[in-house]
Design an enzyme around this catalytic site. Structure first.
Site, mmCIF file in Angstrom:
data_model
loop_
_atom_site.group_PDB
_atom_site.id
_atom_site.type_symbol
_atom_site.label_atom_id
_atom_site.label_comp_id
_atom_site.label_asym_id
_atom_site.label_seq_id
_atom_site.Cartn_x
_atom_site.Cartn_y
_atom_site.Cartn_z
ATOM 1 N N GLY A 102 -46.373 -65.588 -7.818
ATOM 2 C CA GLY A 102 -46.606 -65.839 -6.406
ATOM 3 C C GLY A 102 -45.570 -66.764 -5.823
ATOM 4 O O GLY A 102 -44.782 -67.363 -6.547
ATOM 5 N N ASP A 122 -51.013 -74.060 -19.898
ATOM 6 C CA ASP A 122 -49.695 -73.797 -19.295
ATOM 7 C C ASP A 122 -48.966 -75.096 -18.987
ATOM 8 O O ASP A 122 -48.252 -75.174 -17.985
ATOM 9 C CB ASP A 122 -49.885 -72.954 -18.029
ATOM 10 C CG ASP A 122 -48.614 -72.229 -17.617
ATOM 11 O OD1 ASP A 122 -47.694 -72.103 -18.453
ATOM 12 O OD2 ASP A 122 -48.521 -71.792 -16.451
ATOM 13 N N GLY A 180 -41.769 -73.151 -3.376
ATOM 14 C CA GLY A 180 -41.477 -72.707 -4.740
ATOM 15 C C GLY A 180 -41.817 -71.242 -4.932
ATOM 16 O O GLY A 180 -42.531 -70.635 -4.127
ATOM 17 N N GLN A 181 -41.266 -70.708 -5.994
ATOM 18 C CA GLN A 181 -41.500 -69.299 -6.322
ATOM 19 C C GLN A 181 -41.808 -69.218 -7.801
ATOM 20 O O GLN A 181 -41.035 -69.721 -8.624
ATOM 21 C CB GLN A 181 -40.232 -68.493 -5.988
ATOM 22 C CG GLN A 181 -40.252 -67.043 -6.411
ATOM 23 C CD GLN A 181 -41.052 -66.157 -5.453
ATOM 24 O OE1 GLN A 181 -40.825 -66.185 -4.252
ATOM 25 N NE2 GLN A 181 -41.987 -65.395 -5.995
ATOM 26 N N GLY A 182 -42.934 -68.661 -8.167
ATOM 27 C CA GLY A 182 -43.254 -68.462 -9.575
ATOM 28 C C GLY A 182 -43.096 -67.000 -9.930
ATOM 29 O O GLY A 182 -42.605 -66.210 -9.113
ATOM 30 N N ARG A 183 -43.491 -66.659 -11.144
ATOM 31 C CA ARG A 183 -43.400 -65.261 -11.556
ATOM 32 C C ARG A 183 -44.397 -64.395 -10.787
ATOM 33 O O ARG A 183 -44.202 -63.223 -10.582
ATOM 34 C CB ARG A 183 -43.724 -65.130 -13.052
ATOM 35 C CG ARG A 183 -42.546 -65.248 -13.958
ATOM 36 C CD ARG A 183 -43.008 -65.415 -15.368
ATOM 37 N NE ARG A 183 -43.847 -66.585 -15.516
ATOM 38 C CZ ARG A 183 -44.599 -66.868 -16.591
ATOM 39 N NH1 ARG A 183 -44.636 -66.033 -17.593
ATOM 40 N NH2 ARG A 183 -45.303 -67.968 -16.652
ATOM 41 N N VAL A 199 -45.028 -70.069 -3.023
ATOM 42 C CA VAL A 199 -45.791 -71.152 -2.416
ATOM 43 C C VAL A 199 -45.029 -71.617 -1.176
ATOM 44 O O VAL A 199 -43.834 -71.890 -1.234
ATOM 45 C CB VAL A 199 -46.003 -72.306 -3.417
ATOM 46 C CG1 VAL A 199 -46.808 -73.426 -2.786
ATOM 47 C CG2 VAL A 199 -46.714 -71.800 -4.672
HETATM 48 N N1 LIG Z 1 -49.220 -77.659 -3.880
HETATM 49 C C1 LIG Z 1 -47.905 -77.531 -4.005
HETATM 50 N N2 LIG Z 1 -47.062 -78.330 -3.334
HETATM 51 C C2 LIG Z 1 -45.712 -78.216 -3.466
HETATM 52 N N3 LIG Z 1 -45.106 -77.308 -4.261
HETATM 53 C C3 LIG Z 1 -45.881 -76.467 -4.963
HETATM 54 C C4 LIG Z 1 -47.316 -76.526 -4.879
HETATM 55 N N4 LIG Z 1 -47.822 -75.578 -5.700
HETATM 56 C C5 LIG Z 1 -46.766 -74.979 -6.270
HETATM 57 N N5 LIG Z 1 -45.595 -75.485 -5.829
HETATM 58 C C6 LIG Z 1 -44.230 -75.069 -6.238
HETATM 59 O O1 LIG Z 1 -44.199 -73.657 -6.384
HETATM 60 C C7 LIG Z 1 -43.795 -73.279 -7.715
HETATM 61 C C8 LIG Z 1 -44.542 -72.021 -8.150
HETATM 62 O O2 LIG Z 1 -45.953 -72.262 -8.097
HETATM 63 P P1 LIG Z 1 -46.930 -71.771 -9.245
HETATM 64 O O3 LIG Z 1 -46.521 -72.393 -10.537
HETATM 65 O O4 LIG Z 1 -48.326 -72.036 -8.777
HETATM 66 O O5 LIG Z 1 -46.616 -70.194 -9.248
HETATM 67 P P2 LIG Z 1 -46.817 -69.111 -10.424
HETATM 68 O O6 LIG Z 1 -46.326 -67.798 -9.906
HETATM 69 O O7 LIG Z 1 -48.232 -69.137 -10.883
HETATM 70 O O8 LIG Z 1 -45.857 -69.713 -11.513
HETATM 71 P P3 LIG Z 1 -45.648 -69.296 -13.046
HETATM 72 O O9 LIG Z 1 -44.414 -68.467 -13.052
HETATM 73 O O10 LIG Z 1 -45.455 -70.637 -13.740
HETATM 74 O O11 LIG Z 1 -46.887 -68.604 -13.524
HETATM 75 C C9 LIG Z 1 -44.106 -74.524 -8.573
HETATM 76 O O12 LIG Z 1 -43.249 -74.607 -9.722
HETATM 77 C C10 LIG Z 1 -43.836 -75.650 -7.588
HETATM 78 O O13 LIG Z 1 -42.470 -75.997 -7.581
#
Ligand SMILES: Nc1ncnc2c1ncn2[C@@H]1O[C@H](COP(=O)(O)OP(=O)(O)OP(=O)(O)O)[C@@H](O)[C@H]1O
Length: 362
Positions: free
Chosen positions: A74, A183, A69-72, A76
């Site tokens: 980071g 969140d 996955g990709q968030g804003r 993963v």
């Molecule tokens: N432990 C995990 N196992 C599988 N997929 C994961 C895991 N942690 C995160 N992901 C996937 O990665 C995506 C992004 O992770 P995360 O929400 O931690 O990133 P972020 O950059 O903090 O996001 P945001 O934009 O919500 O702040 C999640 O929506 C999920 O689909």
């Protein structure tokens, strides 16, 4: 979501000495102390974790398998341990947008909460590389909840109740640690199996101690509680409370049951769906029931009215979900349509159906 723009600050201790709820922005002394203890415990944990960071490039220790996955903030990755072959999820945060403090904060919050069965377990391994910080958690391989909610339909009732129960329990655990999650949304709920038997909350970048002063920095979203949209009691912001998570849980349960948002923003002036909801709450009359609510049972109405009370002090806690688990939350098949007819829904009093659209699923 570490290293983000400054939108918050610790509550001044002087406020406690002022005495009375007034000076505390609505918090009791005990609530404020609970938040301050949580903040101190996290500071200690961050100081220790900073000393144990592994300084290396991720590839030295782990082999990348695929993106999870990709968030804003980071990305993963699914990785395997180079010697043992153990599969792990690695969250990687670039140094360009993440401070060491922001990284340690998210890492330590996840570590302190990850013992709960509905929260992603953290492994306590933090890595500092040349261009990024990373930490490892258990991988959860069936995606996130947003991919399972069918727009305009939601989830099957049993699955919706299982999710709601587990998430309420996870939030209760977070609140018992003096923290507010802040969140809750389907994207942060990971699914362990295709039938949605087990779900796990992830992403503790927004979690803060109770009483942290916080201001809304962007436009509100459906999950934003109305007290955050109002002018804050202090120039620095509103002291945050677990009631923020109870509101978000109410919105999420509504989405799980209907496949719609109940509104776009909890602002009477800007959102007719929210205004309609408040009118219905005030009158309690079935003819005032807003259209997006037709598919819900009386038990779900009562549950959601409690979680979505606009007054944070009157709002039900997340644990209120437990009292409704044995009951039906959706109208039986066809009942919603019957109800629409009974209410003259092809017309407010026989007029042509309003052409307004339900809030679109995003
Ligand atoms: N432990 C995990 N196992 C599988 N997929 C994961 C895991 N942690 C995160 N992901 C996937 O990665 C995506 C992004 O992770 P995360 O929400 O931690 O990133 P972020 O950059 O903090 O996001 P945001 O934009 O919500 O702040 C999640 O929506 C999920 O689909």
């Amino acid at each position: 979501m570490p290293g983000k723009q400054l939108e918050e600050g610790p509550m001044e201790v002087a406020a406690v000495e002022d005495g009375g709820d007034e000076g505390l922005g609505g918090l009791t002394v005990e609530e404020l102390q609970q938040g301050q203890e949580a903040a101190l415990a996290l500071e200690d944990m961050m100081a220790l974790s900073a000393q144990t960071l592994v300084r290396t490039e991720v590839e030295e220790l782990y082999k990348e398998v695929r993106s999870l996955g990709q968030g804003r903030y980071g990305r993963v990755l699914l990785v395997t341990h180079r010697q043992k072959g153990t599969p792990l999820a690695l969250k990687q945060l670039p140094k360009t947008s993440t401070s060491l403090r922001g990284f340690l904060y998210e890492f330590c919050v996840g570590l302190s909460l990850g013992t709960h069965s509905a929260i992603v377990a953290a492994y306590g391994i933090g890595i500092e590389s040349a261009n990024s910080y990373s930490f490892l958690t258990e991988p959860v391989l069936h995606g996130d909840l947003i991919t399972l909610i069918q727009p305009k339909v939601g989830l099957p009732q049993r699955a919706a109740q299982r999710c709601a129960h587990q998430l309420a329990s996870a939030l209760e655990h977070i609140h018992s640690h003096g923290l507010v999650y802040r969140d809750l949304k389907p994207e942060n709920v990971l699914v362990c199996d295709p039938a949605c038997q087990r779900v796990k909350l992830t992403d503790f970048g927004h979690t803060r101690p109770r009483g942290t002063l916080l201001r809304l920095t962007g436009p509100p979203i459906p999950y934003t509680a109305p007290e955050l949209c109002a002018p804050p009691p202090f120039p620095e912001g509103l002291p945050i409370q677990p009631a923020l998570d109870a509101w978000a849980l109410g919105v999420l349960v509504f989405c799980l049951l209907t496949g719609y948002f109940p509104w776009d923003q909890p602002l009477v002036e800007a959102d007719p769906f929210y205004e309609d909801f408040l009118i219905w709450q005030a009158s309690g009359q079935s003819q005032d029931r807003p259209q997006p609510w037709y598919g819900l049972s009386p038990a779900a109405d009562t549950l959601l009215w409690g979680l979505l009370d606009p007054h944070p002090r009157k709002r039900s806690p997340v644990s209120s979900i437990k009292g409704y688990l044995g009951q039906s939350w959706k109208q039986r098949e066809g009942k919603a349509e019957e109800l629409a007819k009974e209410l003259g829904e092809d017309g407010l009093g026989g007029q042509e159906a309003p052409k307004q659209k339900m809030p679109t699923w995003r």
